[in-house]
Write a protein that holds these residues in place. Structure first.
Motif, PDB file in Angstrom:
ATOM      1  N   VAL A 152      20.946   2.903  62.512  1.00 55.55           N
ATOM      2  CA  VAL A 152      20.016   1.682  61.959  1.00 55.55           C
ATOM      3  C   VAL A 152      20.660   1.636  60.297  1.00 55.55           C
ATOM      4  O   VAL A 152      20.455   0.451  59.869  1.00 55.55           O
ATOM      5  N   ALA A 153      21.614   2.668  59.967  1.00 55.61           N
ATOM      6  CA  ALA A 153      21.051   1.745  59.078  1.00 55.61           C
ATOM      7  C   ALA A 153      22.773   1.381  58.430  1.00 55.61           C
ATOM      8  O   ALA A 153      22.972   0.109  57.861  1.00 55.61           O
ATOM      9  N   ASN A 154      23.418   1.461  59.246  1.00 57.73           N
ATOM     10  CA  ASN A 154      24.681   0.480  59.646  1.00 57.73           C
ATOM     11  C   ASN A 154      24.273  -0.635  60.449  1.00 57.73           C
ATOM     12  O   ASN A 154      24.893  -2.076  59.465  1.00 57.73           O
ATOM     13  N   THR A 197      25.892  13.583  54.193  1.00 61.22           N
ATOM     14  CA  THR A 197      27.090  12.952  53.670  1.00 61.22           C
ATOM     15  C   THR A 197      27.075  11.166  54.746  1.00 61.22           C
ATOM     16  O   THR A 197      27.557  10.590  54.230  1.00 61.22           O
ATOM     17  N   ALA A 198      26.932  11.345  55.618  1.00 59.86           N
ATOM     18  CA  ALA A 198      27.363  10.765  56.996  1.00 59.86           C
ATOM     19  C   ALA A 198      26.100   9.476  56.369  1.00 59.86           C
ATOM     20  O   ALA A 198      26.942   8.239  56.492  1.00 59.86           O
ATOM     21  N   LEU A 199      24.956  10.242  56.627  1.00 61.82           N
ATOM     22  CA  LEU A 199      23.963   9.203  56.526  1.00 61.82           C
ATOM     23  C   LEU A 199      23.326   8.183  54.908  1.00 61.82           C
ATOM     24  O   LEU A 199      23.501   7.517  54.661  1.00 61.82           O
ATOM     25  N   VAL A 203      23.551   4.709  54.376  1.00 61.14           N
ATOM     26  CA  VAL A 203      22.696   3.941  53.814  1.00 61.14           C
ATOM     27  C   VAL A 203      22.430   3.194  52.406  1.00 61.14           C
ATOM     28  O   VAL A 203      22.313   2.336  51.937  1.00 61.14           O
ATOM     29  N   ARG A 204      23.992   3.682  51.694  1.00 65.50           N
ATOM     30  CA  ARG A 204      24.678   3.327  50.729  1.00 65.50           C
ATOM     31  C   ARG A 204      25.211   1.977  51.220  1.00 65.50           C
ATOM     32  O   ARG A 204      24.906   0.615  50.361  1.00 65.50           O
ATOM     33  N   GLY A 205      25.652   1.595  52.466  1.00 66.44           N
ATOM     34  CA  GLY A 205      26.938   0.800  52.574  1.00 66.44           C
ATOM     35  C   GLY A 205      25.039  -0.647  52.692  1.00 66.44           C
ATOM     36  O   GLY A 205      25.396  -1.918  52.361  1.00 66.44           O
TER      37      GLY A 205
END
Length: 756
Positions: A152-154, A197-199, A203-205
């Protein structure tokens, strides 16, 4: 109430309640009844030294105390640790609802992943996504494990590239889903699993893309709805440090023209800022960029007209105080806090801002009041906040924020009448040695919020309670006993000062039953008596049935000998208050002679002797009888309570009595008199005159038609002490006279007349 000081980090609130006084007896009679005038009582001596730091007894908060929308820096509970729950804007600005059948199918989110999950999220309504904050167990793990969140973040990152400034591409649903995931994972880590770190990268992106999108800067209601959720997501993901520039941009751009969801977006920055101060990276970011602090200050000063106490300008402005709480930021924060505290009034709409910032200055940058220009604030606040100043009598004063004349009169009457009731119960012989607490100041704030906002600074007390009684050092000249309280606002329109009569009992008990200050009385376990008596007097004096205590009696939880060991450290509130009441009531009714012996030791500070009496002389001897009494009490047969004392006499001449009334504070020096009289109608069958309480030794004399003296009287009562009673059968009608003779100089004596 239990004395304590807030020790844990961020615990900043403070409170109080208590009272005491003596009534001065007036000395002027009508000309027709002129009599030798006793020497007037002297006025209290003016303070000659600064009072000692008080020993305070706090009052428990009522569970009905309402939460106020206005923030308090001192309220650690106002700062939650978990991510914010539920949508914060628009039609979704409400707590998340439970999933409704046929309205929002949870399997759409738990049974899909990757692109299929993203499609379901985008297709769902915002109300449906908002319900996901309530997921638990297997559903929580299936919907919000890290892989689901990364998908969802991507998707949000991709959607942000062409974000149109509204929710037509479902960016709002994607943001809200991520917020729900962080909230559910925080509360169910063991079920959902860890986030790594994956999330974080994903989420930063997503947030980088959203805040970089040109239309994310649109000042429109449509953009604001998604923007407000994205600002909250910054904190949910603990990316507060990364997006200080976004927060600063919103603070700098805000004006009163920003309404609705745009105003909500700015308001949500308060969470990012407040919780950011707990993150080292955020503090480092502010240290590297001093303009963030000036943006916060400018936000407040530009929008000062909006300050009401429950507005975003106040909430965000208060966070400026956290600058002085951090060593690395203190140099930035000091001049800003100093300016704001001195720029705006301490009371009124700006009071919540200035007082909260002052809290930070005094508690996080202590010892620098000269720099801030605030050393005189406590003295300045008293007349600004406590605009009502009422004198009940020479020994009782009420300072209040807002009380009507009738409320003041009723409060004075309640306290004055309780005095005689207390003395009747404990049968004291006057104040203990070296107790100079002859006057009481009752301070009443309008509600709990105002108490919390101001009392900590005005009286240097803890306020995370329902009020506080400050006994101070009663042996110190100039010491002022004070009960700091607040109105029970939740009972309005009924007027009530929270725990007034309980705390007044503490004052009386400390003055007449306990030698020394409060700490001295805590040398051995005395709490069963201290709190039990306060409950006993409060309930019995007011004629209120103590439902909770009677219910506890039916449980038979404690033996009497166990209750003698109660302390604030080893007992909960039920044992301290409910069971303290039961123990005191039983002892007063069943073993008054033991109570007399116990108080005799308390009154001279013989704490070890009192302890021996309770634990060795009495020991477990009364446990079986106490258990039997508890069973009777549980059936609402607890025994008789002392009758309420007669009301105060109302005649203007303080020596004149009437049917069923009393006067407090009778006094005379050795060999002199306190003269009194009353008018009896025809047909009176019996007149009773009683005296009680006070100091010294007053003998009682009665005469039918002339002044009563030791050489001219028809009846007398000359016991040792001041417990005298005369009963006159078939007295004549018209004026009759009686007097108290100072066998030893006496004062503070209560005199009561009744007839039928």
């Amino acid at each position: 109430m239990r004395p304590f000081r807030i020790a844990k980090a961020n615990a900043r609130r403070l409170p109080a309640l208590g009272a005491a006084f003596f009534l001065a007896l007036g000395l002027f009679a009508p000309q027709a009844h002129a009599a030798p005038a006793p020497t007037p009582q002297g006025k209290p001596t003016a303070p000659t030294a600064k009072p000692a730091a008080p020993h305070a007894i706090p009052v428990p908060k009522s569970p009905d105390t309402p939460r106020d929308a206005r923030p308090l820096a001192s309220d650690a509970r106002a700062k939650a640790n978990a991510p914010t729950a539920g949508s914060t804007v628009g039609t979704n600005a409400k707590a998340p609802r439970q999933l409704a059948a046929n309205a929002c199918d949870v399997s759409a989110f738990t049974g899909n992943s990757g692109a299929a999950l993203v499609q379901q999220v985008k297709a769902a309504g915002l109300d449906c996504v908002n319900t996901l904050f309530t997921l638990t167990g297997d559903n929580a793990r299936a919907a919000f494990n890290e892989a689901q969140m990364v998908s969802v973040a991507n998707a949000l990152r991709d959607a942000s590239a062409a974000y149109p400034g509204d929710d037509s591409t479902s960016a709002g649903q994607l943001v809200l889903f991520l917020r729900a995931g962080y909230y559910v994972q925080w509360n169910n880590k063991d079920v959902v699993g860890p986030y790594g770190t994956a999330l974080q990268t994903a989420v930063r992106g997503a947030l980088d893309g959203f805040f970089a999108a040109p239309h994310s800067k649109d000042v429109t209601e449509a953009n604001g709805a998604t923007l407000a959720e994205a600002v909250t997501l910054i904190d949910s993901a603990q990316e507060n440090a990364r997006y200080t520039g976004v927060v600063k941009r919103l603070l700098d751009g805000y004006s009163s023209a920003w309404t609705g969801s745009m105003a909500a977006a700015v308001a949500n920055t308060e969470t990012v800022i407040e919780r950011g101060f707990d993150l080292p990276d955020f503090v480092g970011a502010l240290q590297a960029d001093p303009s963030f602090a000036t943006s916060m200050a400018g936000f407040v000063t530009r929008n000062a007209s909006q300050l009401t106490g429950s507005d975003p300008v106040t909430s965000i402005g208060i966070q400026i105080g956290n600058l002085v709480a951090k060593d690395a930021l203190r140099a930035q924060g000091r001049p800003i806090v100093k300016d704001l505290v001195n720029r705006y009034p301490l009371v009124g709409n700006t009071g919540p801002l200035t007082m909260n910032l002052l809290w930070f200055a005094e508690n996080k940058d202590s010892g620098n009041c000269s720099y801030y220009g605030t050393c005189d604030v406590p003295a300045k606040l008293v007349p600004l906040v406590l605009t009502v100043d009422h004198t009940c009598n020479a020994n009782l004063r009420i300072r209040a924020q807002d009380m009507t004349a009738q409320q003041l009169a009723d409060t004075c009457t309640s306290l004055v009448n309780q005095d005689a009731y207390f003395h009747k119960v404990v049968k004291d012989g006057g104040p203990v040695a070296n107790d100079n607490n002859t006057s009481l100041e009752v301070v009443v704030f309008d509600d709990y919020y105002n108490y919390s906002l101001y009392a900590w600074e005005m009286y240097k007390i803890a306020v995370d309670n329902g009020g506080m009684y400050e006994e101070g050092d009663p042996a110190k000249a100039g010491n002022q006993a004070r009960f700091i309280a607040h109105e029970a606002s939740w009972l309005r329109p009924q007027f009530q000062i929270w725990n007034l009569n309980h705390e007044y009992t503490h004052y009386l008990d400390g003055r007449y039953d306990f030698y020394g200050d409060f700490d001295a009385g805590m040398t051995t376990p005395t709490i069963w008596w201290v709190e039990g008596l306060a409950e006993y007097i409060s309930y019995s004096y007011r004629g209120v049935h103590y439902d909770d205590a009677v219910a506890q009696a039916g449980k038979g939880t404690y033996a009497l000998s166990t209750l003698f060991d109660s302390t604030y450290a080893n007992a909960d509130s039920t044992r301290i208050y409910n069971w303290g009441y039961l123990a005191v009531r039983y002892m007063l009714q069943s073993h008054p002679q033991d109570v007399d012996a116990l108080l005799a030791k308390y009154r001279v500070g013989d704490w070890n002797g009192a302890r021996t009496l309770l634990k060795s002389t009495i020991g477990t001897a009364y446990d079986a009888d106490f258990a039997a009494w508890l069973k009777q009490c549980a059936a609402d047969n607890c025994g008789s309570l002392p009758a309420s004392q007669a009301p105060l006499c109302t005649a203007a001449d303080s020596r004149q009595f009437d049917k069923n009334c009393r006067r407090d504070g009778a006094a005379a020096t050795t060999g002199n008199y306190s003269y009194s009289f009353l008018y009896l109608p025809a047909g009176v069958q019996q007149l009773t005159i009683t005296t009680s309480g006070g100091t010294g030794n007053a003998d009682l004399y009665y005469n039918g038609g002339a002044w009563a003296t030791t050489g001219s009287y028809q009846a007398k009562s000359t016991n040792s002490g001041n417990g005298e009673t005369l009963t006159i059968a078939n007295p004549p009608s018209g004026w009759v006279y009686f007097s108290l003779y100072g066998q030893q100089g006496f004062g503070g004596v209560t005199v009561t007349t009744t007839y039928n």
